[in-house]
Design a protein around this motif. Structure first.
Motif, PDB file in Angstrom:
ATOM      1  N   TYR A  89       0.854  -1.179   0.000  1.00  0.00           N
ATOM      2  CA  TYR A  89       0.000   0.000   0.000  1.00  0.00           C
ATOM      3  C   TYR A  89       0.890   1.229   0.000  1.00  0.00           C
ATOM      4  N   THR A  90       0.588   2.192  -0.862  1.00  0.00           N
ATOM      5  CA  THR A  90       1.377   3.425  -0.899  1.00  0.00           C
ATOM      6  C   THR A  90       0.496   4.608  -0.500  1.00  0.00           C
ATOM      7  N   PHE A  91       1.024   5.456   0.379  1.00  0.00           N
ATOM      8  CA  PHE A  91       0.358   6.710   0.732  1.00  0.00           C
ATOM      9  C   PHE A  91       1.429   7.729   1.088  1.00  0.00           C
ATOM     10  N   PHE A  92       1.445   8.818   0.346  1.00  0.00           N
ATOM     11  CA  PHE A  92       2.462   9.862   0.553  1.00  0.00           C
ATOM     12  C   PHE A  92       1.839  11.240   0.692  1.00  0.00           C
ATOM     13  N   GLY A  93       0.648  11.347   1.217  1.00  0.00           N
ATOM     14  CA  GLY A  93      -0.002  12.649   1.275  1.00  0.00           C
ATOM     15  C   GLY A  93      -0.458  13.051  -0.116  1.00  0.00           C
ATOM     16  N   SER A  94      -0.017  14.189  -0.605  1.00  0.00           N
ATOM     17  CA  SER A  94      -0.469  14.667  -1.916  1.00  0.00           C
ATOM     18  C   SER A  94       0.497  14.335  -3.040  1.00  0.00           C
ATOM     19  N   ASN A  95       1.577  13.643  -2.751  1.00  0.00           N
ATOM     20  CA  ASN A  95       2.583  13.354  -3.775  1.00  0.00           C
ATOM     21  C   ASN A  95       2.475  11.917  -4.286  1.00  0.00           C
ATOM     22  N   SER A  96       2.914  11.709  -5.521  1.00  0.00           N
ATOM     23  CA  SER A  96       3.056  10.363  -6.064  1.00  0.00           C
ATOM     24  C   SER A  96       4.534  10.052  -6.153  1.00  0.00           C
ATOM     25  N   ARG A  97       4.920   8.894  -5.715  1.00  0.00           N
ATOM     26  CA  ARG A  97       6.321   8.477  -5.742  1.00  0.00           C
ATOM     27  C   ARG A  97       6.398   7.011  -6.135  1.00  0.00           C
ATOM     28  N   THR A  98       7.582   6.607  -6.516  1.00  0.00           N
ATOM     29  CA  THR A  98       7.825   5.197  -6.771  1.00  0.00           C
ATOM     30  C   THR A  98       8.403   4.582  -5.511  1.00  0.00           C
ATOM     31  N   VAL A  99       7.823   3.469  -5.090  1.00  0.00           N
ATOM     32  CA  VAL A  99       8.390   2.696  -3.989  1.00  0.00           C
ATOM     33  C   VAL A  99       8.870   1.373  -4.577  1.00  0.00           C
ATOM     34  N   ALA A 100       9.988   0.889  -4.085  1.00  0.00           N
ATOM     35  CA  ALA A 100      10.569  -0.344  -4.627  1.00  0.00           C
ATOM     36  C   ALA A 100      11.216  -1.165  -3.523  1.00  0.00           C
ATOM     37  N   PRO A 101      10.415  -1.644  -2.562  1.00  0.00           N
ATOM     38  CA  PRO A 101      11.005  -2.446  -1.486  1.00  0.00           C
ATOM     39  C   PRO A 101      11.290  -3.871  -1.957  1.00  0.00           C
ATOM     40  N   PRO A 102      12.264  -4.524  -1.334  1.00  0.00           N
ATOM     41  CA  PRO A 102      12.413  -5.953  -1.604  1.00  0.00           C
ATOM     42  C   PRO A 102      11.150  -6.652  -1.112  1.00  0.00           C
ATOM     43  N   GLY A 103      10.757  -7.710  -1.811  1.00  0.00           N
ATOM     44  CA  GLY A 103       9.523  -8.367  -1.432  1.00  0.00           C
ATOM     45  C   GLY A 103       9.611  -9.875  -1.501  1.00  0.00           C
ATOM     46  N   GLU A 104       8.706 -10.514  -0.802  1.00  0.00           N
ATOM     47  CA  GLU A 104       8.629 -11.967  -0.786  1.00  0.00           C
ATOM     48  C   GLU A 104       7.167 -12.377  -0.668  1.00  0.00           C
ATOM     49  N   VAL A 105       6.814 -13.404  -1.389  1.00  0.00           N
ATOM     50  CA  VAL A 105       5.525 -14.067  -1.234  1.00  0.00           C
ATOM     51  C   VAL A 105       5.866 -15.521  -0.978  1.00  0.00           C
ATOM     52  N   SER A 106       5.373 -16.095   0.099  1.00  0.00           N
ATOM     53  CA  SER A 106       5.713 -17.490   0.393  1.00  0.00           C
ATOM     54  C   SER A 106       4.592 -18.160   1.169  1.00  0.00           C
ATOM     55  N   GLY A 107       4.511 -19.463   1.012  1.00  0.00           N
ATOM     56  CA  GLY A 107       3.517 -20.218   1.743  1.00  0.00           C
ATOM     57  C   GLY A 107       3.428 -21.652   1.271  1.00  0.00           C
ATOM     58  N   PHE A 108       2.426 -22.343   1.773  1.00  0.00           N
ATOM     59  CA  PHE A 108       2.184 -23.741   1.435  1.00  0.00           C
ATOM     60  C   PHE A 108       0.841 -23.857   0.734  1.00  0.00           C
ATOM     61  N   CYS A 109       0.740 -24.817  -0.184  1.00  0.00           N
ATOM     62  CA  CYS A 109      -0.522 -25.066  -0.872  1.00  0.00           C
ATOM     63  C   CYS A 109      -0.689 -26.555  -1.110  1.00  0.00           C
ATOM     64  N   ASN A 110      -1.920 -27.040  -0.860  1.00  0.00           N
ATOM     65  CA  ASN A 110      -2.221 -28.429  -1.210  1.00  0.00           C
ATOM     66  C   ASN A 110      -3.485 -28.558  -2.035  1.00  0.00           C
ATOM     67  N   ALA A 111      -4.210 -27.427  -2.297  1.00  0.00           N
ATOM     68  CA  ALA A 111      -5.402 -27.497  -3.125  1.00  0.00           C
ATOM     69  C   ALA A 111      -5.790 -26.125  -3.655  1.00  0.00           C
ATOM     70  N   THR A 112      -6.429 -26.111  -4.837  1.00  0.00           N
ATOM     71  CA  THR A 112      -7.043 -24.910  -5.410  1.00  0.00           C
ATOM     72  C   THR A 112      -8.543 -25.184  -5.512  1.00  0.00           C
ATOM     73  N   SER A 113      -9.285 -24.255  -6.110  1.00  0.00           N
ATOM     74  CA  SER A 113     -10.733 -24.464  -6.264  1.00  0.00           C
ATOM     75  C   SER A 113     -11.036 -25.664  -7.157  1.00  0.00           C
ATOM     76  N   ARG A 114     -10.056 -26.107  -7.949  1.00  0.00           N
ATOM     77  CA  ARG A 114     -10.239 -27.287  -8.801  1.00  0.00           C
ATOM     78  C   ARG A 114      -9.990 -28.596  -8.055  1.00  0.00           C
ATOM     79  N   GLY A 115      -9.505 -28.520  -6.828  1.00  0.00           N
ATOM     80  CA  GLY A 115      -9.264 -29.724  -6.044  1.00  0.00           C
ATOM     81  C   GLY A 115      -7.824 -29.837  -5.594  1.00  0.00           C
ATOM     82  N   PRO A 116      -7.451 -30.983  -5.030  1.00  0.00           N
ATOM     83  CA  PRO A 116      -6.088 -31.193  -4.518  1.00  0.00           C
ATOM     84  C   PRO A 116      -5.045 -31.089  -5.632  1.00  0.00           C
ATOM     85  N   LEU A 117      -3.865 -30.559  -5.281  1.00  0.00           N
ATOM     86  CA  LEU A 117      -2.757 -30.532  -6.236  1.00  0.00           C
ATOM     87  C   LEU A 117      -2.281 -31.954  -6.473  1.00  0.00           C
TER      88      LEU A 117
END
Length: 111
Positions: free
Chosen positions: A42-70
């Motif tokens: 989420y970006t909020f800088f008051g009245s200005n627009s800026r570019t933010v570029a933090p390092p990021g990670e998405v991680s987790g476990f999954c064993n099923a989607t709406s189509r069923g088990p993997l």
């Protein structure tokens, strides 16, 4: 089959008062069990627009989607970006001008 997935990169977005979600998809579907694998910025800088570029990670476990088990075998795994606020999507992306190494790590656990 249970998959542990990680995506490491630099997440960037430009515009004020916006948020986007970065999520894993398996054959075009989000994980449903144990839960969707999502990170948001989420970006909020008051009245200005800026570019933010933090390092990021998405991680987790999954064993099923709406189509069923993997199932064991070939599976398409991708990271998607979508609008997560009512204010609209920011100009956003992954990596930064070819100067960032991004990678997806996948580990399979067979109970």
């Amino acid at each position: 089959t249970i998959l542990k997935v990680e995506f490491h990169s630099q997440f960037w977005q430009y515009q004020n008062g916006r948020c986007n979600e970065y999520s894993f998809q398996f054959d075009g579907q989000e994980c449903t069990q144990p839960a969707p694998i999502v990170n948001s910025i989420y970006t909020f800088f008051g009245s200005n627009s800026r570019t933010v570029a933090p390092p990021g990670e998405v991680s987790g476990f999954c064993n099923a989607t709406s189509r069923g088990p993997l199932q064991s075998g070939q599976l398409s795994i991708s990271v998607h970006i979508r609008d997560a606020c009512s204010g609209g999507s920011a100009y956003t992306g992954k990596g930064w001008g070819g100067k960032v190494t991004s990678y997806i790590l996948v580990e399979e656990y067979c109970p």
